[in-house]
Design a protein around this motif. Structure first.
Motif, PDB file in Angstrom:
ATOM      1  N   THR A 165     -15.695  14.333  27.010  1.00  0.00           N
ATOM      2  CA  THR A 165     -15.864  15.708  27.655  1.00  0.00           C
ATOM      3  C   THR A 165     -15.638  16.705  26.379  1.00  0.00           C
ATOM      4  OG1 THR A 165     -14.873  15.180  29.782  1.00  0.00           O
ATOM      5  CG2 THR A 165     -15.014  17.410  29.335  1.00  0.00           C
ATOM      6  N   PHE A 168     -18.934  16.845  24.697  1.00  0.00           N
ATOM      7  CA  PHE A 168     -19.681  17.872  25.485  1.00  0.00           C
ATOM      8  C   PHE A 168     -19.651  19.275  25.264  1.00  0.00           C
ATOM      9  CE2 PHE A 168     -20.472  14.151  28.407  1.00  0.00           C
ATOM     10  CZ  PHE A 168     -21.370  13.124  27.515  1.00  0.00           C
ATOM     11  N   ALA A 172     -21.818  22.054  23.663  1.00  0.00           N
ATOM     12  CA  ALA A 172     -21.733  23.434  24.205  1.00  0.00           C
ATOM     13  C   ALA A 172     -21.465  24.653  23.224  1.00  0.00           C
ATOM     14  CB  ALA A 172     -21.045  23.805  25.542  1.00  0.00           C
ATOM     15  N   VAL A 244      -9.628  24.517  30.670  1.00  0.00           N
ATOM     16  CA  VAL A 244     -10.223  23.950  32.143  1.00  0.00           C
ATOM     17  C   VAL A 244      -9.235  22.824  32.667  1.00  0.00           C
ATOM     18  CG1 VAL A 244     -12.244  22.214  32.910  1.00  0.00           C
ATOM     19  CG2 VAL A 244     -12.597  24.168  31.483  1.00  0.00           C
ATOM     20  N   TYR A 283     -13.582  26.996  34.695  1.00  0.00           N
ATOM     21  CA  TYR A 283     -13.862  25.702  35.522  1.00  0.00           C
ATOM     22  C   TYR A 283     -15.282  24.857  35.032  1.00  0.00           C
ATOM     23  CZ  TYR A 283     -10.527  27.945  38.491  1.00  0.00           C
ATOM     24  OH  TYR A 283      -9.648  28.253  39.243  1.00  0.00           O
ATOM     25  N   GLY A 284     -15.533  25.432  33.750  1.00  0.00           N
ATOM     26  CA  GLY A 284     -16.814  24.377  33.424  1.00  0.00           C
ATOM     27  C   GLY A 284     -16.788  24.456  31.784  1.00  0.00           C
ATOM     28  N   ARG A 285     -17.732  23.635  31.208  1.00  0.00           N
ATOM     29  CA  ARG A 285     -17.848  23.556  29.816  1.00  0.00           C
ATOM     30  C   ARG A 285     -18.377  24.845  29.271  1.00  0.00           C
ATOM     31  NH1 ARG A 285     -21.452  20.376  28.092  1.00  0.00           N
ATOM     32  NH2 ARG A 285     -22.460  19.856  30.386  1.00  0.00           N
ATOM     33  N   GLU A 286     -19.751  25.106  29.625  1.00  0.00           N
ATOM     34  CA  GLU A 286     -20.387  26.377  29.259  1.00  0.00           C
ATOM     35  C   GLU A 286     -19.497  27.594  29.447  1.00  0.00           C
ATOM     36  OE1 GLU A 286     -23.291  27.037  28.046  1.00  0.00           O
ATOM     37  OE2 GLU A 286     -24.228  25.059  28.125  1.00  0.00           O
TER      38      GLU A 286
ATOM     39  N   GLY B 313     -14.861  13.394  32.720  1.00  0.00           N
ATOM     40  CA  GLY B 313     -14.641  14.826  32.829  1.00  0.00           C
ATOM     41  C   GLY B 313     -15.745  15.386  33.872  1.00  0.00           C
ATOM     42  N   PRO B 314     -16.816  15.393  33.130  1.00  0.00           N
ATOM     43  CA  PRO B 314     -17.776  16.142  33.940  1.00  0.00           C
ATOM     44  C   PRO B 314     -18.153  15.904  35.382  1.00  0.00           C
ATOM     45  CG  PRO B 314     -18.733  15.431  31.894  1.00  0.00           C
ATOM     46  CD  PRO B 314     -17.435  14.751  32.071  1.00  0.00           C
ATOM     47  N   MET B 317     -15.352  17.707  37.146  1.00  0.00           N
ATOM     48  CA  MET B 317     -15.737  19.167  37.416  1.00  0.00           C
ATOM     49  C   MET B 317     -16.867  19.555  38.334  1.00  0.00           C
ATOM     50  SD  MET B 317     -15.302  20.796  33.491  1.00  0.00           S
ATOM     51  CE  MET B 317     -15.955  19.475  32.414  1.00  0.00           C
ATOM     52  N   PRO B 417     -25.808  16.512  29.153  1.00  0.00           N
ATOM     53  CA  PRO B 417     -24.768  17.515  28.672  1.00  0.00           C
ATOM     54  C   PRO B 417     -25.146  17.488  26.857  1.00  0.00           C
ATOM     55  CG  PRO B 417     -23.645  15.562  29.329  1.00  0.00           C
ATOM     56  CD  PRO B 417     -25.140  15.456  29.864  1.00  0.00           C
ATOM     57  N   SER B 418     -25.746  16.381  26.459  1.00  0.00           N
ATOM     58  CA  SER B 418     -25.599  16.477  24.850  1.00  0.00           C
ATOM     59  C   SER B 418     -26.879  16.987  24.285  1.00  0.00           C
ATOM     60  CB  SER B 418     -25.608  14.801  24.551  1.00  0.00           C
ATOM     61  OG  SER B 418     -24.336  14.249  24.618  1.00  0.00           O
ATOM     62  N   VAL B 419     -26.681  18.324  24.196  1.00  0.00           N
ATOM     63  CA  VAL B 419     -27.903  19.150  24.061  1.00  0.00           C
ATOM     64  C   VAL B 419     -27.880  19.140  22.356  1.00  0.00           C
ATOM     65  CG1 VAL B 419     -27.580  21.010  25.663  1.00  0.00           C
ATOM     66  CG2 VAL B 419     -26.206  21.168  23.843  1.00  0.00           C
ATOM     67  N   ASP B 439     -25.549  21.922  32.069  1.00  0.00           N
ATOM     68  CA  ASP B 439     -24.017  22.024  32.676  1.00  0.00           C
ATOM     69  C   ASP B 439     -23.807  21.697  33.818  1.00  0.00           C
ATOM     70  OD1 ASP B 439     -21.372  23.359  31.577  1.00  0.00           O
ATOM     71  OD2 ASP B 439     -21.783  24.146  33.623  1.00  0.00           O
ATOM     72  N   GLU B 440     -23.114  20.780  34.181  1.00  0.00           N
ATOM     73  CA  GLU B 440     -22.880  20.184  35.468  1.00  0.00           C
ATOM     74  C   GLU B 440     -22.225  21.265  36.557  1.00  0.00           C
ATOM     75  OE1 GLU B 440     -21.506  18.711  32.982  1.00  0.00           O
ATOM     76  OE2 GLU B 440     -19.523  19.272  32.725  1.00  0.00           O
ATOM     77  N   VAL B 441     -21.422  22.193  36.153  1.00  0.00           N
ATOM     78  CA  VAL B 441     -20.949  23.324  36.801  1.00  0.00           C
ATOM     79  C   VAL B 441     -21.919  24.265  37.343  1.00  0.00           C
ATOM     80  CG1 VAL B 441     -19.318  25.181  37.072  1.00  0.00           C
ATOM     81  CG2 VAL B 441     -18.580  22.784  36.063  1.00  0.00           C
ATOM     82  N   ASN B 442     -22.749  24.629  36.304  1.00  0.00           N
ATOM     83  CA  ASN B 442     -23.746  25.391  36.630  1.00  0.00           C
ATOM     84  C   ASN B 442     -24.894  24.719  37.577  1.00  0.00           C
ATOM     85  OD1 ASN B 442     -22.718  27.392  34.959  1.00  0.00           O
ATOM     86  ND2 ASN B 442     -24.076  27.012  33.460  1.00  0.00           N
TER      87      ASN B 442
END
Lengths: 686, 686
Positions: A165, A168, A172, A244, A283-286, B313-314, B317, B417-419, B439-442
């Motif tokens: 994480t 990642f 981001a 987070v 609540y998220g990475r972004e 982690g992702p 979330m 996630p690995s942009v 992004d998993e949350v989006n």
């Protein structure tokens, strides 16, 4: 404790370094080399005489003495011995173990882990990991992953409970221009967890040298008190922290537990802790990366934002989201506005959003930013949205933006939507050390979130006549379980929490005397049966001696009746204050309105003890039913300060009584400045 | 109406095409050429004999006859003449005017615009613009902007009220792998607006050929009824529609108005319209693009998602956000789960999230997806999170993902996630025609949003004894303003909305007779004064002839008293149903609980008339106080179906009475299956 050997080691050994950069041991060595590490670098490898151009040692015992830090990438079973040699023979004080196969895998691994920690503790050293990606500081790149973000002292200190994480999140972050000062992946947290690293950052904080931005990714909070202490301390010193905490839902907690083996903390307690500390909860990475980018801007000193754009749509969406988030996009007018308008192309608007049209130039942008900086005093910050339809390069515009971000005192937030058309220009802009957002709405949410998270207030202990000594005396005499009603009353009295006058007797004559103190109308309740209402044991609105006599005889005939209690018949708004002890976190105090507000709407505010007056007030003002406290439709409300006093006194009572595991004052009747506890329960567990 | 000449023109003329590709006229020609347009392409240019390798015509009059479509990039003042020649002499039926300087700028421009529309209408042609970026179809790239997204018939049809925003949305989209079938930038919407293009897509919808994904960006809704009609029709035909309507806040509306000159529609009405149509409402570009990517997946047939990951982690979330959004991440166990677990590395987990560890391979991912597809019947869809710490390429994993997305019947949502680390692999994956989320949350928010937007239900008109003829008779006899109480009652009776029995008289004797019908206790109200309560004109709980006599005499002495009304004294839950006429949208019907629910909590549900039974039920179930209707703490609630009947009858009443501009039934008292209107107001404006 994290030590300087970890941050700035004079020498590093990579144990298990190799030529294979597709493996952690090879890649971490490459990263250290690529990062231009300045100290002495040693490598151990059983098979090769040299790896990546460095002469190797076959075994750690062959190494010279005086190696500050070790990065260990050999199989778990070899780690205890390796650590032992390094710690005891080579003077190594800092260890990063990236290998897996420890407590996260099986008992044998847990045993290795314990041995290692014991050894390192004996030499007063520090350990990051095992089972982590490593550590990045401005002095060395000891991670086996990419990307390696720009490392500068203005960058963020980032501590992560999960290695992947962390990667990642950095990915981001770098696409938004985020810089870092340090990155710690704590892995199994065998010795140092997120909390310990934060403690170090707090205790070594130097206002001139230290980074002011901290980012955390947590899957469990093992030491809530430590986290709270150092997070709020850092924030009081001027830092900004965003975090987070994954695993908020029941299903998510299950996922987190299976992942880390950690016990899920109650999310209400986590939320209360973050609010108390002043941590911006993401609540998220972004979202974390967007909030971190907001942190990188200059201090926003007010709520008024100028939205500057060459394209209407994104400005409208940003204005919507800022307004929703409590920020303002105020009108701009007057002579100075006219002056600015005259410098722009016909058809432009400066009323805010400031729209200088698709044809607007870099020079125009300069005029607008200067006016917002110097002429429009009510503007506190600027969001500049500028993209490209792909006709011609916009590097000049971004050059102006870059210059103004450097020179302006007011913060500027760049929104750069053309991630395809202006990719080159964006990359160039970020490479100059700037940050930028790709989506105006996500930026708007992030800045609103930062704006809505207040910094922690100092707790001013107004003594409020809370009799700590008497409280301790009472608590010390109690055994486990629910406390007797008269003891509850004594505790409320000692905490100076106003309660309803009530008297208990099994003698009618005595009650007829006592009612003169209480005054009609009264409530009569049977004492003895547990569910009083169900057995007809509660009588409201008793208005005369005659009625009391009749009801007394009726009540005393109820099964298990021991006596009768009388209370004045009160009216007012039904409120409640309660608390629950959350292991590690301490007491989570809850308050709200009674009746449907709690039963139907779950309208409850929470805060972590000890609570200050201002925290208690914030809790009260966050209630959905707050308007009822203020009074609606001519009905008298409840004085919020008096209610805050009660909440604060409950907090003081709990603070000196950790044995109280549950407490409820329900209902608490309020009318204007008068609030009294009508019923209360306290459970003790020693 | 949009015509085939616009979609698939046999010939195109670019009026004002040039060699300068930094200008719209040059760039649009380049885009058409680069797109490999198959028809005859003509260019007019005053100065050059040829541009971009094409021989030019000096003037449109020189062009041959029979040119299907014209793209016009010359100054506004030349456009009316140009259009006239093309429409009347060259047989041109489709026009895209990208030039600005029309109604958005000044009156002269508005005049040009009117002339153009008039000319085009005369030949039954169609106009996109002016002041727009153009049109993209699978047949021609007539936009002057980049990027040109992949154009395929499975892609989205995207209609935008703003050109620049359309570009930025395409940029956000292409980075997620979004494909398009067509893009329409409607600019000033002089003839064709968003609504007209949608109408065309609806009327020409072909289940075998047409795209099923529609995206809208709106700053104003000029023809709500048309939007509703065609959006819901398309959705009923199996399409999915997502839309951003910018300008939701007061400040944002100001921004939108200054930008487009459009009047802001009430946001409640917009919301009600979107819900009624089944449009997924988005609030930003990234969100719109994420929702569009969700649309591109195969149909999700249930609520159960398997979260598949190599990084904890992702997954945690994502599980959190899915749970919060109403979706489920259910446990997976049993023999088949064991079987799968045995195929993975030790330490993996299949209990969902399915974690196959950092070391997990492409082959493992294949096993997992196959098991979810074939063995775990309760799983409806899969989210696969796979990134890279940067050690080695992961193209093989993405190749498996690509193959499985093609072959599986259950939808697969890839989170990549690995942009940075896996940029090449992601690009390769998307280039194969796939979509992906960074992004998993989006992603989780987007899929939840889609899941929570129900498709529109057919309106089954249960006649319910609503006497339309009688209603029309009454309405026709009314003049503007608030309707008299007895007329309100007649309207309620005609609409079969139960109301409280009440009688009015200025004769005590008569009231004493009538009370026998009503039955004691009753409420007495003075008739005449407007603010009855303020003058002491309301008496509750009158229980006897004697009391009524006394009160009658007192009430009749109040200033302006004309008579006295008696009603039965009722108890029950206070409810209300109201409506407001929103120009263009029609009646927005509101319902909710009375008292603090509406006054303090603003707990109101809204819906756009005409409402079906199921829409009325959804409105009721969305109330925060819904639990009170179900009955709490042993108190009887209100039958939701009976309340829904009342809401539906109000809707029927309004449907045949567009003259009703405001209506309120407040309170409406409910107890079990019995709901009666106690008071109502109706305002008419013809």
């Amino acid at each position: 404790m994290v030590n300087t050997q970890l941050i700035n080691p004079k020498s590093i050994v990579v144990v298990g370094g190799s030529d294979n950069i597709q493996k952690p041991g090879g890649k971490i060595l490459k990263n250290i080399l690529d990062g231009g590490y300045q100290g002495n670098l040693y490598v151990t490898n059983l098979k090769s005489e040299s790896v990546q151009g460095i002469k190797t040692f076959a075994d750690v015992t062959d190494l010279p003495e005086g190696i500050d830090m070790a990065v260990i990438a050999v199989a778990a079973q070899f780690c205890p011995k390796t650590v032992d040699v390094l710690a005891k023979q080579k003077g190594t004080k800092a260890f990063i173990i990236i290998s897996a196969g420890f407590s996260e895998e099986n008992e044998q691994g847990a045993d290795y882990e314990q041995q290692i920690v014991k050894t390192i503790n004996e030499v007063n050293g520090c350990l990051i990991g095992p089972n982590c990606i490593g550590v990045l500081t401005t002095h060395h790149n000891s991670v086996f992953t990419t990307p390696i973000p720009p490392l500068e002292k203005e960058g963020a200190d980032f501590i992560s409970g999960s290695g992947a994480t962390a990667v990642f999140i950095m990915e981001a972050g770098v696409s938004k221009g985020l810089k870092f000062n340090s990155v710690y992946s704590v892995g199994n947290s065998a010795q140092m967890g997120v909390e310990e690293v934060l403690e170090y950052l707090d205790e070594t904080f130097d206002p001139n040298e230290s980074s002011r931005i901290k980012l955390l990714y947590l899957e469990s909070i093992n030491k809530p008190a430590k986290l709270l202490k150092h997070a709020s301390s850092l924030i009081r010193k001027g830092c900004k922290i965003a975090a987070v905490k994954a695993g908020t839902s029941e299903a998510g907690s299950r996922a987190a537990s299976s992942h880390t083996g950690a016990l899920a903390s109650s999310d209400v307690a986590v939320d209360a802790l973050f609010r108390k500390a002043g941590i911006v909860r993401c609540y998220g990475r972004e979202e974390l990366a967007d909030v971190a980018a907001v942190f990188m801007a200059k201090e926003l000193k007010g709520e008024n934002i100028a939205v500057i754009t060459h394209a209407g749509g994104p400005a409208v969406m940003l204005t919507d989201i800022l307004s929703e988030g409590g920020l303002k996009v105020p009108s701009i007018d007057g002579a100075k506005a006219e002056e600015l308008l005259n410098k722009l192309f016909s058809g432009s608007s400066v009323s805010n959003p400031i729209d200088f049209l698709a044809t607007g130039t870099a020079e125009h942008l300069g005029f607008i930013i200067d006016a917002c900086e110097n002429d429009f005093d009510h503007i506190d910050g600027m969001a500049v949205i500028f993209g490209s339809p792909g006709l011609f390069p916009i590097n000049e515009v971004y050059a102006v933006l870059d210059e103004k971000m450097r020179t302006c005192k007011k913060p500027i937030y760049p929104v750069l939507p053309s991630v395809v058309n202006a990719k080159g220009a964006i990359d160039e802009f970020l490479a100059k050390g700037n940050f930028g957002f790709s989506d105006e709405v996500n930026f708007g949410k992030a800045i609103s979130k930062v704006y809505q998270t207040p910094i922690p207030q100092p707790i001013i202990k107004d003594e409020q006549n809370v009799d700590v000594k008497r409280i301790r005396n009472i608590i010390d005499q109690q055994s486990d379980g629910y406390v007797a009603p008269d003891v509850v009353q004594s505790l409320l009295d000692a905490a100076n929490i106003p309660r309803v006058k009530e008297f208990v007797s099994n003698q009618l004559e005595e009650l007829l005397e006592l009612v003169k103190i209480v005054g009609y109308p009264v409530v009569m309740k049977v004492v003895g049966p547990v569910h009083k209402s169900d057995v007809g044991g509660v009588v409201l609105n008793v208005e005369s001696d005659e009625q009391m006599t009749d009801e007394f005889h009726r009540l005393m005939k109820i099964e298990d009746a021991e006596a009768v209690m009388i209370q004045p018949m009160l009216s007012g708004l039904e409120l409640f204050v309660g608390a629950k002890f959350e292991p590690g976190f301490g007491h989570v105090i809850l308050c709200g309105l009674g009746g449907i507000f709690v039963e139907v709407l779950q309208d409850v505010s929470s805060g972590l003890a000890p609570l200050s007056q201002s925290e208690a007030l914030t809790m009260i003002r966050n209630l959905k039913g707050y308007k009822l406290l203020q009074g609606v439709r001519g009905k008298e409300g409840v004085d919020e300060h008096v209610l805050a006093d009660v909440v604060e006194r409950v907090s003081r009572l709990l603070e000196c009584s950790p044995e109280i595991k549950e407490m409820d004052i329900n209902p608490l009747l309020g009318k204007g400045k008068k609030i009294v506890a009508v019923d209360a329960r306290i459970r003790i567990e020693k």
